[in-house]
Design a protein around this motif. Structure first.
Motif, PDB file in Angstrom:
ATOM      1  N   GLY A 213       0.830  -1.208   0.000  1.00 54.53           N
ATOM      2  CA  GLY A 213       0.000   0.000   0.000  1.00 54.53           C
ATOM      3  C   GLY A 213       0.854   1.243   0.000  1.00 54.53           C
ATOM      4  O   GLY A 213       2.059   1.194  -0.297  1.00 54.53           O
ATOM      5  N   ARG A 214       0.227   2.356   0.376  1.00 51.95           N
ATOM      6  CA  ARG A 214       0.941   3.634   0.366  1.00 51.95           C
ATOM      7  C   ARG A 214       2.183   3.594   1.260  1.00 51.95           C
ATOM      8  O   ARG A 214       3.165   4.286   1.018  1.00 51.95           O
ATOM      9  CB  ARG A 214      -0.003   4.748   0.831  1.00 51.95           C
ATOM     10  CG  ARG A 214       0.395   6.091   0.299  1.00 51.95           C
ATOM     11  CD  ARG A 214      -0.320   7.248   0.975  1.00 51.95           C
ATOM     12  NE  ARG A 214      -1.719   7.070   1.236  1.00 51.95           N
ATOM     13  CZ  ARG A 214      -2.710   7.661   0.546  1.00 51.95           C
ATOM     14  NH1 ARG A 214      -2.413   8.430  -0.471  1.00 51.95           N
ATOM     15  NH2 ARG A 214      -3.966   7.470   0.886  1.00 51.95           N
ATOM     16  N   GLY A 215       2.107   2.725   2.288  1.00 47.54           N
ATOM     17  CA  GLY A 215       3.228   2.620   3.236  1.00 47.54           C
ATOM     18  C   GLY A 215       4.543   2.196   2.598  1.00 47.54           C
ATOM     19  O   GLY A 215       5.609   2.444   3.167  1.00 47.54           O
ATOM     20  N   ALA A 259      -1.933  -4.746  -4.682  1.00 47.45           N
ATOM     21  CA  ALA A 259      -1.687  -3.369  -4.235  1.00 47.45           C
ATOM     22  C   ALA A 259      -2.999  -2.726  -3.814  1.00 47.45           C
ATOM     23  O   ALA A 259      -4.085  -3.160  -4.209  1.00 47.45           O
ATOM     24  CB  ALA A 259      -1.077  -2.553  -5.373  1.00 47.45           C
ATOM     25  N   SER A 260      -2.867  -1.679  -3.014  1.00 46.40           N
ATOM     26  CA  SER A 260      -4.050  -0.880  -2.676  1.00 46.40           C
ATOM     27  C   SER A 260      -4.256   0.161  -3.778  1.00 46.40           C
ATOM     28  O   SER A 260      -3.353   0.432  -4.576  1.00 46.40           O
ATOM     29  CB  SER A 260      -3.845  -0.161  -1.340  1.00 46.40           C
ATOM     30  OG  SER A 260      -2.898   0.877  -1.516  1.00 46.40           O
ATOM     31  N   ARG A 261      -5.423   0.761  -3.771  1.00 44.84           N
ATOM     32  CA  ARG A 261      -5.689   1.800  -4.779  1.00 44.84           C
ATOM     33  C   ARG A 261      -4.802   3.015  -4.552  1.00 44.84           C
ATOM     34  O   ARG A 261      -4.387   3.671  -5.518  1.00 44.84           O
ATOM     35  CB  ARG A 261      -7.165   2.193  -4.724  1.00 44.84           C
ATOM     36  CG  ARG A 261      -7.489   3.314  -5.660  1.00 44.84           C
ATOM     37  CD  ARG A 261      -8.955   3.413  -5.891  1.00 44.84           C
ATOM     38  NE  ARG A 261      -9.292   4.697  -6.479  1.00 44.84           N
ATOM     39  CZ  ARG A 261     -10.526   5.043  -6.794  1.00 44.84           C
ATOM     40  NH1 ARG A 261     -11.529   4.212  -6.556  1.00 44.84           N
ATOM     41  NH2 ARG A 261     -10.775   6.201  -7.327  1.00 44.84           N
ATOM     42  N   GLN A 277     -12.636  -2.865  -4.057  1.00 44.52           N
ATOM     43  CA  GLN A 277     -13.952  -2.601  -4.638  1.00 44.52           C
ATOM     44  C   GLN A 277     -13.868  -2.217  -6.118  1.00 44.52           C
ATOM     45  O   GLN A 277     -14.694  -2.622  -6.915  1.00 44.52           O
ATOM     46  CB  GLN A 277     -14.587  -1.460  -3.850  1.00 44.52           C
ATOM     47  CG  GLN A 277     -16.020  -1.166  -4.176  1.00 44.52           C
ATOM     48  CD  GLN A 277     -16.516  -0.023  -3.304  1.00 44.52           C
ATOM     49  OE1 GLN A 277     -16.272   0.003  -2.098  1.00 44.52           O
ATOM     50  NE2 GLN A 277     -17.190   0.929  -3.899  1.00 44.52           N
ATOM     51  N   THR A 278     -12.858  -1.420  -6.463  1.00 40.07           N
ATOM     52  CA  THR A 278     -12.717  -1.006  -7.858  1.00 40.07           C
ATOM     53  C   THR A 278     -11.512  -1.685  -8.517  1.00 40.07           C
ATOM     54  O   THR A 278     -11.044  -1.251  -9.555  1.00 40.07           O
ATOM     55  CB  THR A 278     -12.572   0.528  -7.946  1.00 40.07           C
ATOM     56  OG1 THR A 278     -11.672   0.969  -6.914  1.00 40.07           O
ATOM     57  CG2 THR A 278     -13.899   1.218  -7.757  1.00 40.07           C
ATOM     58  N   GLY A 279     -11.036  -2.762  -7.888  1.00 40.49           N
ATOM     59  CA  GLY A 279      -9.953  -3.569  -8.465  1.00 40.49           C
ATOM     60  C   GLY A 279     -10.394  -5.015  -8.516  1.00 40.49           C
ATOM     61  O   GLY A 279     -11.561  -5.296  -8.771  1.00 40.49           O
ATOM     62  N   ILE A 292      -0.661  -1.310   4.331  1.00 41.75           N
ATOM     63  CA  ILE A 292      -2.040  -1.057   3.874  1.00 41.75           C
ATOM     64  C   ILE A 292      -2.900  -0.839   5.111  1.00 41.75           C
ATOM     65  O   ILE A 292      -2.880  -1.661   6.040  1.00 41.75           O
ATOM     66  CB  ILE A 292      -2.570  -2.257   3.057  1.00 41.75           C
ATOM     67  CG1 ILE A 292      -1.802  -2.367   1.738  1.00 41.75           C
ATOM     68  CG2 ILE A 292      -4.068  -2.147   2.811  1.00 41.75           C
ATOM     69  CD1 ILE A 292      -2.189  -3.546   0.867  1.00 41.75           C
ATOM     70  N   SER A 293      -3.656   0.275   5.130  1.00 43.56           N
ATOM     71  CA  SER A 293      -4.378   0.612   6.360  1.00 43.56           C
ATOM     72  C   SER A 293      -5.591  -0.288   6.601  1.00 43.56           C
ATOM     73  O   SER A 293      -5.953  -0.570   7.736  1.00 43.56           O
ATOM     74  CB  SER A 293      -4.822   2.082   6.319  1.00 43.56           C
ATOM     75  OG  SER A 293      -5.676   2.281   5.193  1.00 43.56           O
ATOM     76  N   GLY A 294      -6.237  -0.745   5.510  1.00 39.80           N
ATOM     77  CA  GLY A 294      -7.437  -1.584   5.685  1.00 39.80           C
ATOM     78  C   GLY A 294      -8.719  -0.783   5.521  1.00 39.80           C
ATOM     79  O   GLY A 294      -9.697  -1.015   6.236  1.00 39.80           O
ATOM     80  N   ILE A 296     -12.281   0.265   3.966  1.00 45.29           N
ATOM     81  CA  ILE A 296     -13.374  -0.659   3.639  1.00 45.29           C
ATOM     82  C   ILE A 296     -13.357  -1.056   2.163  1.00 45.29           C
ATOM     83  O   ILE A 296     -13.650  -2.204   1.808  1.00 45.29           O
ATOM     84  CB  ILE A 296     -14.739  -0.050   4.048  1.00 45.29           C
ATOM     85  CG1 ILE A 296     -15.835  -1.089   3.844  1.00 45.29           C
ATOM     86  CG2 ILE A 296     -15.066   1.235   3.327  1.00 45.29           C
ATOM     87  CD1 ILE A 296     -17.090  -0.797   4.571  1.00 45.29           C
ATOM     88  N   GLN A 297     -12.950  -0.135   1.281  1.00 45.24           N
ATOM     89  CA  GLN A 297     -12.931  -0.463  -0.154  1.00 45.24           C
ATOM     90  C   GLN A 297     -11.832  -1.470  -0.470  1.00 45.24           C
ATOM     91  O   GLN A 297     -11.939  -2.215  -1.420  1.00 45.24           O
ATOM     92  CB  GLN A 297     -12.726   0.806  -0.996  1.00 45.24           C
ATOM     93  CG  GLN A 297     -13.842   1.810  -0.895  1.00 45.24           C
ATOM     94  CD  GLN A 297     -13.628   2.814   0.232  1.00 45.24           C
ATOM     95  OE1 GLN A 297     -12.718   2.661   1.047  1.00 45.24           O
ATOM     96  NE2 GLN A 297     -14.455   3.835   0.274  1.00 45.24           N
ATOM     97  N   HIS A 298     -10.752  -1.468   0.307  1.00 44.02           N
ATOM     98  CA  HIS A 298      -9.726  -2.495   0.094  1.00 44.02           C
ATOM     99  C   HIS A 298     -10.210  -3.836   0.643  1.00 44.02           C
ATOM    100  O   HIS A 298     -10.090  -4.869  -0.026  1.00 44.02           O
ATOM    101  CB  HIS A 298      -8.404  -2.094   0.762  1.00 44.02           C
ATOM    102  CG  HIS A 298      -7.276  -3.024   0.395  1.00 44.02           C
ATOM    103  ND1 HIS A 298      -6.609  -2.948  -0.811  1.00 44.02           N
ATOM    104  CD2 HIS A 298      -6.737  -4.087   1.043  1.00 44.02           C
ATOM    105  CE1 HIS A 298      -5.706  -3.913  -0.883  1.00 44.02           C
ATOM    106  NE2 HIS A 298      -5.760  -4.621   0.227  1.00 44.02           N
ATOM    107  N   ILE A 311       1.181  -6.299   8.013  1.00 42.59           N
ATOM    108  CA  ILE A 311       2.429  -5.698   8.505  1.00 42.59           C
ATOM    109  C   ILE A 311       2.229  -4.191   8.392  1.00 42.59           C
ATOM    110  O   ILE A 311       2.063  -3.659   7.288  1.00 42.59           O
ATOM    111  CB  ILE A 311       3.635  -6.163   7.658  1.00 42.59           C
ATOM    112  CG1 ILE A 311       3.772  -7.694   7.735  1.00 42.59           C
ATOM    113  CG2 ILE A 311       4.910  -5.470   8.116  1.00 42.59           C
ATOM    114  CD1 ILE A 311       4.670  -8.297   6.680  1.00 42.59           C
ATOM    115  N   ASN A 312       2.194  -3.523   9.527  1.00 43.54           N
ATOM    116  CA  ASN A 312       1.865  -2.097   9.514  1.00 43.54           C
ATOM    117  C   ASN A 312       2.496  -1.438  10.735  1.00 43.54           C
ATOM    118  O   ASN A 312       2.495  -2.008  11.827  1.00 43.54           O
ATOM    119  CB  ASN A 312       0.335  -1.918   9.540  1.00 43.54           C
ATOM    120  CG  ASN A 312      -0.084  -0.533   9.125  1.00 43.54           C
ATOM    121  OD1 ASN A 312       0.332   0.455   9.737  1.00 43.54           O
ATOM    122  ND2 ASN A 312      -0.895  -0.437   8.092  1.00 43.54           N
ATOM    123  N   SER A 313       3.014  -0.228  10.543  1.00 40.91           N
ATOM    124  CA  SER A 313       3.696   0.448  11.654  1.00 40.91           C
ATOM    125  C   SER A 313       2.713   1.055  12.654  1.00 40.91           C
ATOM    126  O   SER A 313       3.110   1.434  13.760  1.00 40.91           O
ATOM    127  CB  SER A 313       4.636   1.530  11.102  1.00 40.91           C
ATOM    128  OG  SER A 313       3.934   2.322  10.173  1.00 40.91           O
TER     129      SER A 313
END
Ligand code: FAD
Length: 348
Positions: A213-215, A259-261, A277-279, A292-294, A296-298, A311-313
């Motif tokens: 994700g963006r991370g 990947a996330s959007r 949702q759009t992938g 990736i934060s999580g 709802i659309q992901h 895995i997230n900080s």
């Protein structure tokens, strides 16, 4: 050829979509529950004898085939005409299709042609008092709806990839192959060429997916080369370093990369990798979400994964609520030793 259960085998240039065999297994299950014995398969277009034999090996008792030149490339009008004709010929109680980009369009057109009901993106099937009940996630996967088509036939159902297990291939199975030559509308479009947009992106069929994700771009200690001065380009350079760690873990696990959007929109990775949702909607055995934060659309695209690792900080990231295993940490620190350990353990 009458078949109470008919299964559409989706294929591209003669290569079957593996979820077609999952749909055949679901068809066999329904036939058993409905006290029926015959499961038919429909092949349209580049439907070689080998492909027909594969359909029989994966559980079909018979094959209906339309090989008109008008079906060389997928276009909705001729395919819908051919499939509607096959359904009229077999007059099944249920038509099953693997849920793919093509079949979502095709199933809708056939349902309209035959004036019947369609239940898309189904993840479970049951039979009660002779009726087929289909379960499908709604509201981005937050609720599961059980749906049936009460008074029309056939009931058309598309099945989410990897929600059903394919049967063991039995090469010795045989069955009848019936050729159909229905009238087919001219398509309003012509395919003048195709090319693969990117190799190695088979998210829908992947048993394991590692997503970034963006991370992945968040490592301020990474200094881009001096000739990259533009701030956006520096961000993308960092993101590529992060995605390289994601790719290495994916390689060690034999996984596809998702990947996330946010990562796709920021230009870190092409859209073909987007989950959500759009992938792509995926249901792998293992989904590893890195940075990736999580949102709802992901979650809408990966909620039905059998095991989720995050895995997230940020210990408060919503993805941890869904994850079976979570690592609170910087992906730049967590991924390299994890990949190394897995390479050793898995001998890759
Ligand atoms: P962020 O929400 O910014 O999260 C980044 C995460 O990375 C944070 O949790 C942060 O703690 C963590 N992090 C930062 N640095 C590190 C590090 N070094 N190590 C570890 N962790 C780190 N989104 C999709 O994904 N798919 C879709 O299909 C989709 N469709 C959408 C449709 C609509 C109509 C709308 C409105 C939105 C859609 N979105 C979709 C966007 C969605 O709402 C979120 O914006 C997006 O999912 C966020 O992506 P992200 O988690 O990568 O980014």
């Amino acid at each position: 050829m009458a078949a109470p259960i008919l299964v559409y085998v989706d294929q591209s240039e003669g290569k079957p979509v593996p979820a077609s065999w999952e749909a055949l297994a679901a068809g066999r299950y329904l036939a058993g529950e409905l006290g029926q014995s015959e499961v038919g398969a429909v092949l349209l277009g580049a439907a070689s004898d080998e492909l027909a034999a594969e359909a029989l090996a994966y559980g079909a008792d018979s094959v209906l085939r339309v090989t008109s030149a008008d079906l060389k490339d997928y276009r909705p009008e001729p395919f819908a005409d051919a499939l509607s004709a096959a359904v009229r010929e077999a007059s099944p109680q249920v038509l099953l299709l693997p849920d793919t980009t093509r079949t979502r369009e095709l199933a809708g057109m056939v349902a309209a042609d035959l004036d019947t009901g369609l239940i898309p993106d189904v993840t479970a099937l049951a039979v009660s008092e002779g009726r087929v009940l289909a379960t499908r996630p709604i509201y981005a996967g937050k609720l599961l709806a059980t749906v049936t088509v009460p008074s029309r036939s056939p009931q058309i159902i598309t099945l989410r990839s990897r929600a059903f297990a394919a049967l063991e291939r039995e090469g010795a199975r045989s069955g009848t192959i019936t050729e159909l030559e229905p009238e087919i509308r001219q398509a309003s479009t012509e395919v003048v060429g195709t090319r693969e947009s990117e190799r190695g992106v088979t998210l829908s069929d992947a048993a394991i997916i590692v997503s970034g994700g963006r991370g992945v771009a968040n490592n301020p200690t990474l200094e881009p080369p001096a000739d990259i001065s533009d701030e956006k380009e520096r961000e993308i350079w960092r993101a590529h370093q992060g995605f390289e760690l994601v790719r290495q873990l994916a390689e060690a696990l034999g996984a596809a990369v998702g990947a996330s959007r946010a990562a796709v929109d920021a230009g870190y990775i092409p859209y073909a990798h987007q989950v959500g949702q759009t992938g792509k909607v995926v249901s792998p055995d293992l989904y590893v979400a890195c940075g990736i934060s999580g949102a709802i659309q992901h979650l809408a695209g990966m909620r039905t994964s059998k095991n989720i690792v995050a895995i997230n900080s940020d210990p408060d990231a919503p993805i941890f609520k869904l994850a079976r295993f979570g690592v609170v940490g910087d992906l730049y620190e967590v991924l390299p030793p994890l990949t190394e350990a897995l390479r050793e353990r898995l001998g890759r």
